[in-house]
Design a protein around this motif. Structure first.
Motif, mmCIF file in Angstrom:
data_model
loop_
_atom_site.group_PDB
_atom_site.id
_atom_site.type_symbol
_atom_site.label_atom_id
_atom_site.label_comp_id
_atom_site.label_asym_id
_atom_site.label_seq_id
_atom_site.Cartn_x
_atom_site.Cartn_y
_atom_site.Cartn_z
ATOM 1 N N ILE A 1 0.901 -1.328 0.082
ATOM 2 C CA ILE A 1 0.064 0.044 0.072
ATOM 3 C C ILE A 1 0.825 1.113 -0.112
ATOM 4 O O ILE A 1 0.671 2.174 -0.773
ATOM 5 N N ALA A 2 1.988 1.232 0.870
ATOM 6 C CA ALA A 2 2.861 2.457 0.776
ATOM 7 C C ALA A 2 3.506 2.874 -0.445
ATOM 8 O O ALA A 2 3.515 3.788 -1.083
ATOM 9 N N ALA A 3 4.045 1.530 -1.135
ATOM 10 C CA ALA A 3 4.510 1.655 -2.568
ATOM 11 C C ALA A 3 3.259 2.412 -3.473
ATOM 12 O O ALA A 3 3.722 3.229 -4.490
ATOM 13 N N CYS A 4 2.052 2.071 -3.376
ATOM 14 C CA CYS A 4 0.934 2.366 -4.267
ATOM 15 C C CYS A 4 0.993 3.854 -4.004
ATOM 16 O O CYS A 4 0.689 4.873 -4.908
ATOM 17 N N LEU A 5 0.970 4.367 -2.794
ATOM 18 C CA LEU A 5 0.771 5.646 -2.516
ATOM 19 C C LEU A 5 2.023 6.375 -2.801
ATOM 20 O O LEU A 5 1.846 7.860 -3.175
ATOM 21 N N ALA A 6 3.245 6.082 -2.923
ATOM 22 C CA ALA A 6 4.404 6.454 -3.390
ATOM 23 C C ALA A 6 4.293 6.978 -4.664
ATOM 24 O O ALA A 6 4.580 8.100 -5.364
ATOM 25 N N SER A 7 3.592 6.015 -5.583
ATOM 26 C CA SER A 7 3.451 6.071 -7.032
ATOM 27 C C SER A 7 2.510 7.358 -7.314
ATOM 28 O O SER A 7 2.440 7.949 -8.429
ATOM 29 N N HIS A 8 1.789 7.847 -6.251
ATOM 30 C CA HIS A 8 0.801 8.940 -6.259
ATOM 31 C C HIS A 8 1.556 10.255 -5.646
ATOM 32 O O HIS A 8 0.765 11.446 -5.195
ATOM 33 N N GLY A 9 2.701 10.170 -5.299
ATOM 34 C CA GLY A 9 3.609 11.277 -4.862
ATOM 35 C C GLY A 9 3.350 11.398 -3.058
ATOM 36 O O GLY A 9 3.646 12.464 -2.905
ATOM 37 N N LEU A 10 3.002 10.243 -2.641
ATOM 38 C CA LEU A 10 2.884 10.455 -1.080
ATOM 39 C C LEU A 10 3.930 9.754 -0.274
ATOM 40 O O LEU A 10 4.257 8.688 -0.782
ATOM 41 N N VAL A 11 4.539 10.441 0.650
ATOM 42 C CA VAL A 11 5.610 9.993 1.430
ATOM 43 C C VAL A 11 4.916 9.394 2.585
ATOM 44 O O VAL A 11 4.203 9.990 3.295
ATOM 45 N N THR A 12 5.126 7.856 2.942
ATOM 46 C CA THR A 12 4.745 7.299 3.898
ATOM 47 C C THR A 12 5.802 7.405 5.192
ATOM 48 O O THR A 12 6.764 6.897 5.003
ATOM 49 N N GLU A 13 5.357 7.804 6.310
ATOM 50 C CA GLU A 13 6.116 7.904 7.439
ATOM 51 C C GLU A 13 5.462 6.887 8.635
ATOM 52 O O GLU A 13 4.040 6.782 8.517
ATOM 53 N N LYS A 14 6.139 5.947 9.373
ATOM 54 C CA LYS A 14 5.699 5.025 10.293
ATOM 55 C C LYS A 14 5.773 5.570 11.588
ATOM 56 O O LYS A 14 7.367 5.983 11.940
ATOM 57 N N ALA A 15 5.056 5.833 12.476
ATOM 58 C CA ALA A 15 5.375 6.417 13.689
ATOM 59 C C ALA A 15 6.442 5.194 14.489
ATOM 60 O O ALA A 15 5.782 4.132 14.326
ATOM 61 N N THR A 16 7.366 5.896 15.026
ATOM 62 C CA THR A 16 8.116 4.642 15.736
ATOM 63 C C THR A 16 8.319 5.142 17.336
ATOM 64 O O THR A 16 8.854 4.366 18.050
ATOM 65 N N THR A 17 7.626 6.198 17.896
ATOM 66 C CA THR A 17 7.939 6.497 19.228
ATOM 67 C C THR A 17 6.895 5.482 20.118
ATOM 68 O O THR A 17 7.429 5.197 21.410
ATOM 69 N N HIS A 18 5.814 5.106 19.552
ATOM 70 C CA HIS A 18 4.876 4.103 20.208
ATOM 71 C C HIS A 18 4.092 3.430 19.291
ATOM 72 O O HIS A 18 3.791 3.894 18.194
ATOM 73 N N THR A 19 3.272 2.377 19.884
ATOM 74 C CA THR A 19 2.449 1.811 19.162
ATOM 75 C C THR A 19 1.141 1.892 19.773
ATOM 76 O O THR A 19 1.017 2.423 20.926
ATOM 77 N N PHE A 20 0.032 1.453 19.119
ATOM 78 C CA PHE A 20 -1.352 1.682 19.858
ATOM 79 C C PHE A 20 -2.206 0.437 20.088
ATOM 80 O O PHE A 20 -2.201 -0.374 18.825
ATOM 81 N N PRO A 21 -2.570 -0.060 21.172
ATOM 82 C CA PRO A 21 -3.367 -1.129 21.348
ATOM 83 C C PRO A 21 -4.556 -1.232 20.568
ATOM 84 O O PRO A 21 -5.351 -0.184 20.369
ATOM 85 N N GLN A 22 -4.863 -2.412 19.944
ATOM 86 C CA GLN A 22 -6.171 -2.401 19.374
ATOM 87 C C GLN A 22 -7.195 -3.289 20.128
ATOM 88 O O GLN A 22 -8.284 -2.692 20.411
ATOM 89 N N ARG A 23 -6.935 -4.591 20.418
ATOM 90 C CA ARG A 23 -7.813 -5.225 21.349
ATOM 91 C C ARG A 23 -7.469 -6.529 21.855
ATOM 92 O O ARG A 23 -5.884 -6.759 21.610
#
Length: 304
Positions: free
Chosen positions: A226-248
């Motif tokens: 998905i990030a590669a697809c977004l890059a093809s549309h000129g979008l830079v993807t950043e991944k948050a590294t400071t913490h994660t978020f519980p889901q369930r």
């Protein structure tokens, strides 16, 4: 925190919107049965005991992202949000109203809600949300393959427009493309596991301005295609590294074993996260390069 987790009744449909939400990975529990009910009461009853909470984490980040997006366009119109896998409009409720996810759990599992018909619940909800409407609302479009969920969210006044379509299997309808063409923020809190680059390619091809994409992605899932697809549309993807978020919480030991194995195979450490009993998500934020520079990711993240 003890909480959990997309005007009118019509919804456009592409294919059979009542089919399985998707291909649930082997090892994960399926919750298909709660996503196409006439209203969200079963959703909250099922996910509350599992402490499903990603929309809670998204609420503050999405609002900050909307404020930033509003500064990049010269218009007084509300910013348009496209919420993918929107289900019953939970993110729309949290973005545009003075409510918390815990409030929604209490609301939909209350004795009063239990006694109502779906029609009565819709009437009650319209009043409930109208009384809590924020002044700085976004225009929210919902996309989900569950037609009942879309119809409820529209009838309750949570979505401005809603579409029961599955872009993994069919191209978007002309109506969806028209509605989404001015989208500035795409949000995902519960569906990245079930999506491929196909959905994003089909959507972004019809968006007239560069949109931000904010996705909470399970650590058991790769976001690379998905990030590669977004890059093809000129979008830079950043991944948050400071913490994660519980889901369930996990439903059982087998699901926990699956998660630990998947996270480890992906090069991540499950210690203190999946090893402690919860699925965890990571925020991926994709934007045009100039917006990455103007609005640092750390400024959009909550302080923990």
């Amino acid at each position: 925190m003890s909480s959990a987790r997309n005007t009118g009744m019509e919804a456009s449909a592409a294919g059979d919107a009542r089919t399985s939400r998707t291909h649930v990975p082997s090892g994960m529990t399926s919750f298909d049965h709660i996503y196409d009910q006439p209203d969200p009461r079963a959703y909250f009853r099922a996910l509350g005991p599992l402490d499903y909470q990603v929309p809670h984490h998204g609420q503050n980040i999405f609002r900050r992202a909307l404020t930033a997006c509003g500064q990049t366009v010269r218009t007084a119109d509300p910013v348009t949000v496209l919420d993918i896998c929107c289900s019953y409009g939970i993110n729309a409720a949290l973005i545009n109203h003075e409510v918390t996810l815990d409030d929604l759990y209490s609301h939909y599992t209350s004795p009063q809600a239990t006694e109502l018909t779906t029609a009565e619940l819709i009437k009650w909800d319209r009043s409930y949300y109208a009384a809590r409407r924020r002044h700085d609302v976004a225009r929210v479009i919902g996309l989900d393959m569950s037609a009942n969920a879309i119809s409820y969210a529209r009838a309750a006044g949570l979505l401005d427009e809603g579409f029961a379509e599955n872009l993994e299997t069919a191209p978007p309808s002309p109506a969806l493309l028209r509605a989404a063409r001015h989208t500035r923020l795409i949000t995902i809190t519960g569906g990245a596991t079930f999506l491929s680059d196909r959905t994003f390619q089909r959507l972004l091809a019809g968006v007239h301005v560069p949109a931000w994409v904010a996705a909470f992605v399970l650590r058991t899932t790769s976001y690379a295609s998905i990030a590669a697809c977004l890059a093809s549309h000129g979008l830079v993807t950043e991944k948050a590294t400071t913490h994660t978020f519980p889901q369930r919480r996990f439903t059982d030991a087998d699901e926990q074993r699956y998660a630990i194995q998947a996270v480890t195979a992906g090069g991540e450490d499950p210690y203190g996260k999946e090893a402690d009993g919860y699925f965890h998500t990571t925020l991926h934020l994709s934007r045009p390069p100039e917006d990455v520079r103007a609005f640092p990711l750390t400024d959009l993240m909550p302080s923990l």
